[in-house]
Write an enzyme that holds these catalytic residues in place. Structure first.
Site, mmCIF file in Angstrom:
data_model
loop_
_atom_site.group_PDB
_atom_site.id
_atom_site.type_symbol
_atom_site.label_atom_id
_atom_site.label_comp_id
_atom_site.label_asym_id
_atom_site.label_seq_id
_atom_site.Cartn_x
_atom_site.Cartn_y
_atom_site.Cartn_z
ATOM 1 N N SER A 178 0.853 -1.179 0.000
ATOM 2 C CA SER A 178 0.000 0.000 0.000
ATOM 3 C C SER A 178 0.899 1.243 0.000
ATOM 4 O O SER A 178 2.106 1.128 -0.246
ATOM 5 C CB SER A 178 -0.898 -0.067 1.232
ATOM 6 O OG SER A 178 -1.850 0.959 1.179
ATOM 7 N N LEU A 179 0.352 2.392 0.266
ATOM 8 C CA LEU A 179 1.143 3.637 0.330
ATOM 9 C C LEU A 179 0.814 4.360 1.626
ATOM 10 O O LEU A 179 -0.342 4.375 2.061
ATOM 11 C CB LEU A 179 0.786 4.553 -0.848
ATOM 12 C CG LEU A 179 1.248 4.134 -2.237
ATOM 13 C CD1 LEU A 179 0.560 4.981 -3.307
ATOM 14 C CD2 LEU A 179 2.763 4.244 -2.367
ATOM 15 N N GLU B 278 -3.621 0.072 -12.060
ATOM 16 C CA GLU B 278 -4.952 0.301 -11.506
ATOM 17 C C GLU B 278 -6.012 0.047 -12.581
ATOM 18 O O GLU B 278 -5.869 0.512 -13.717
ATOM 19 C CB GLU B 278 -5.015 1.761 -11.029
ATOM 20 C CG GLU B 278 -6.026 2.028 -9.967
ATOM 21 C CD GLU B 278 -5.568 1.671 -8.549
ATOM 22 O OE1 GLU B 278 -4.542 0.995 -8.372
ATOM 23 O OE2 GLU B 278 -6.286 2.067 -7.621
ATOM 24 N N LYS C 114 -2.832 9.591 -8.409
ATOM 25 C CA LYS C 114 -3.227 8.386 -7.669
ATOM 26 C C LYS C 114 -4.620 8.009 -8.161
ATOM 27 O O LYS C 114 -5.613 8.660 -7.826
ATOM 28 C CB LYS C 114 -3.225 8.630 -6.163
ATOM 29 C CG LYS C 114 -3.529 7.388 -5.363
ATOM 30 C CD LYS C 114 -3.245 7.602 -3.897
ATOM 31 C CE LYS C 114 -3.398 6.312 -3.107
ATOM 32 N NZ LYS C 114 -4.750 5.781 -3.097
ATOM 33 N N LYS D 115 -2.603 12.975 -0.425
ATOM 34 C CA LYS D 115 -4.049 12.795 -0.576
ATOM 35 C C LYS D 115 -4.751 14.124 -0.846
ATOM 36 O O LYS D 115 -4.419 15.147 -0.258
ATOM 37 C CB LYS D 115 -4.625 12.163 0.704
ATOM 38 C CG LYS D 115 -4.123 10.739 0.960
ATOM 39 C CD LYS D 115 -4.619 9.754 -0.071
ATOM 40 C CE LYS D 115 -6.069 9.454 0.131
ATOM 41 N NZ LYS D 115 -6.411 8.061 0.188
HETATM 42 S S1 IVH Z 1 2.388 2.630 -6.548
HETATM 43 C C1 IVH Z 1 4.830 0.012 -4.199
HETATM 44 N N1 IVH Z 1 1.197 4.360 -8.120
HETATM 45 O O1 IVH Z 1 -2.877 3.267 -4.414
HETATM 46 C C2 IVH Z 1 3.974 1.140 -4.568
HETATM 47 N N2 IVH Z 1 -0.142 3.105 -6.599
HETATM 48 O O2 IVH Z 1 -3.086 3.467 -1.500
HETATM 49 C C3 IVH Z 1 2.538 0.809 -4.570
HETATM 50 N N3 IVH Z 1 -2.528 3.594 -6.734
HETATM 51 O O3 IVH Z 1 -2.544 -0.156 -3.721
HETATM 52 C C4 IVH Z 1 1.712 1.333 -5.591
HETATM 53 N N4 IVH Z 1 -2.424 5.098 -8.341
HETATM 54 O O4 IVH Z 1 -3.701 0.499 -5.929
HETATM 55 C C5 IVH Z 1 1.038 3.441 -7.150
HETATM 56 N N5 IVH Z 1 0.266 5.912 -9.563
HETATM 57 C C6 IVH Z 1 0.117 4.996 -8.614
HETATM 58 C C7 IVH Z 1 -1.150 4.667 -8.087
HETATM 59 C C8 IVH Z 1 -1.232 3.716 -7.061
HETATM 60 C C9 IVH Z 1 -3.220 4.428 -7.536
HETATM 61 C C10 IVH Z 1 -3.128 2.744 -5.680
HETATM 62 C C11 IVH Z 1 -2.628 1.330 -5.644
HETATM 63 C C12 IVH Z 1 -2.190 1.102 -4.211
HETATM 64 C C13 IVH Z 1 -2.919 2.190 -3.501
HETATM 65 C C14 IVH Z 1 -2.280 2.562 -2.187
#
Ligand code: IVH
Length: 260
Positions: free
Chosen positions: A13-14, A101, A46, A251
């Site tokens: 996750s982030l 995504e 995001k 966010k």
């Molecule tokens: S990177 C290891 N890049 O956000 C890094 N995630 O809250 C993990 N998400 O589970 C993901 N846009 O589903 C990344 N440009 C983006 C993203 C992204 C949406 C989602 C993803 C992750 C979630 C975390």
């Protein structure tokens, strides 16, 4: 049937920040951890959908897996033909996993609700739940299109060693260019393409640009993802159990139409 397919590398996750001050504190703590300022950042929207791993064997799309609990996810390969932006065949016969995504654009969401109600179903509450429900649905009398945006590229166990080595060394921005060159959709096709930035000030300027464009985008975003671009910086930062230390989600406020 969550837990069906183990992920080769955990789908993390982030962590989140909510203000310029919190973002600056994050860059400072990351610099302390790696022993120098981050060399370069990548900044991208995001996307407000569901994380998916798409496995390609010798260039052919073989499997779609949801994030699940991050360690293992549900096999949703039945949805392969309904996800735009994920070609059945890549431009090169490589064995790789593309992560990204799956979402519904505003037009796809409206279409999905028309089709669903025409079949006697209830309206989907929002594009995210529409994508989640449609991705997992089996044996429906109808299918509805969704859209994929790639944001990660990694080797699989069968990946040719030279390619696997290259993928481990490329900057995130170069990986995204490679994903696009394979023929997979990325944010490069949108009004808010991923960009690189040299400084925290440049990152914040881009965050403001993306936030200003948000209302006009044909798909939902719930923030901006900022990543250390270079593989060396990512490796030096490492990951915790929940999230990488080299990336953060800035966010944005929840929009009224997403509150359901
Ligand atoms: S990177 C290891 N890049 O956000 C890094 N995630 O809250 C993990 N998400 O589970 C993901 N846009 O589903 C990344 N440009 C983006 C993203 C992204 C949406 C989602 C993803 C992750 C979630 C975390």
């Amino acid at each position: 049937m969550e837990g069906d397919v183990p992920h080769t590398v955990a789908m993390l996750s982030l962590d989140n920040v909510f203000s310029p001050e919190e973002f600056t504190a994050w860059t400072a703590s990351l610099a302390r951890r790696i022993g120098h300022e981050v060399e370069r950042f990548s900044v991208e929207p995001k996307l407000d959908g569901l994380a998916i791993a798409a496995r390609y064997t010798r260039g052919r799309l073989r499997r779609l897996i949801t994030r699940g609990d991050g360690t293992a996810g549900e096999d949703v390969s039945h949805a392969m033909g309904t996800v735009e932006g994920l070609p059945q065949e890549l431009a090169e016969p490589v064995t790789v996993e593309v992560r990204g995504e799956v979402l519904m654009t505003t037009a796809q969401f409206e279409h999905a609700n028309e089709v669903r109600t025409a079949h006697g179903g209830q309206l989907f509450a929002n594009p995210r739940s529409a994508a989640a429900g449609s991705l997992r649905a089996r044996d429906r009398a109808y299918t509805v299109p969704m859209t994929f945006f790639g944001y990660g590229l990694l080797p699989l166990a069968d990946t040719e060693p030279a390619l696997a080595g290259q993928l481990g060394e490329l900057a995130h921005s170069d990986l995204m260019a490679q994903v696009a060159a394979y023929g997979v959709n990325t944010t490069a096709t949108t009004p808010v393409p991923g960009v690189t930035a040299e400084t925290a000030e440049q990152v914040m300027a881009r965050v403001k640009e993306i936030a200003a464009l948000r209302a006009e985008l044909p798909f939902g975003i719930d923030g901006i993802v900022i990543k250390a671009d270079l593989a060396a910086d990512q490796q030096a930062a490492g990951s915790g159990t929940r999230a990488p230390r080299w990336a953060i989600a800035y966010k944005l406020p929840v929009l009224p139409q997403n509150q359901s």
